[in-house]
Design an enzyme around this catalytic site. Structure first.
Site, mmCIF file in Angstrom:
data_model
loop_
_atom_site.group_PDB
_atom_site.id
_atom_site.type_symbol
_atom_site.label_atom_id
_atom_site.label_comp_id
_atom_site.label_asym_id
_atom_site.label_seq_id
_atom_site.Cartn_x
_atom_site.Cartn_y
_atom_site.Cartn_z
ATOM 1 N NE ARG A 21 -2.181 -1.423 3.364
ATOM 2 C CZ ARG A 21 -2.514 -1.273 4.636
ATOM 3 N NH1 ARG A 21 -3.647 -0.709 4.963
ATOM 4 N NH2 ARG A 21 -1.713 -1.689 5.591
ATOM 5 C CG ASN A 39 -4.074 -4.464 2.990
ATOM 6 O OD1 ASN A 39 -3.497 -4.359 1.918
ATOM 7 N ND2 ASN A 39 -3.441 -4.509 4.145
#
Length: 99
Positions: A21, A39
């Site tokens: 990320r 996520n």
């Protein structure tokens, strides 16, 4: 100037717990894109990217490689909606909570 594109991505593989990320956020900002990343409980990473079509394509290619330690098995890519992009709450690029 190229046309604006908004793309929705679901990245599968070893993409959680490897800094994916943060890599996604940095890469998108480095290319001047807006959007978000998060996520998913199924182990995938989901992202929406918006900006010039050529820059979006470059970032999708970078996402296929991923950061060190990641293994990208597949990316499902489709057109995204303005409503999906708006999940980023108006910040330039957001890291959203897991869904």
């Amino acid at each position: 100037m190229s046309a604006r594109a908004i793309r929705h991505l679901v990245i599968r593989g070893r993409v959680q717990g490897v800094g994916y990320r943060a890599f996604a956020e940095y890469t998108a900002l480095d290319h001047g894109l807006t959007g978000w990343v998060r996520n998913r409980r199924d182990g995938a990473v989901e992202a929406v990217l918006a900006g010039p079509a050529s820059a979006v394509a470059q970032v999708v290619e970078a996402y296929r490689r991923g950061p060190p330690g990641a293994r990208v098995d597949s990316i499902d890519e489709r057109e995204a909606t303005a409503e999906e992009l708006a999940l980023g709450s108006g910040v330039r690029f957001a890291v959203l909570p897991t869904v």
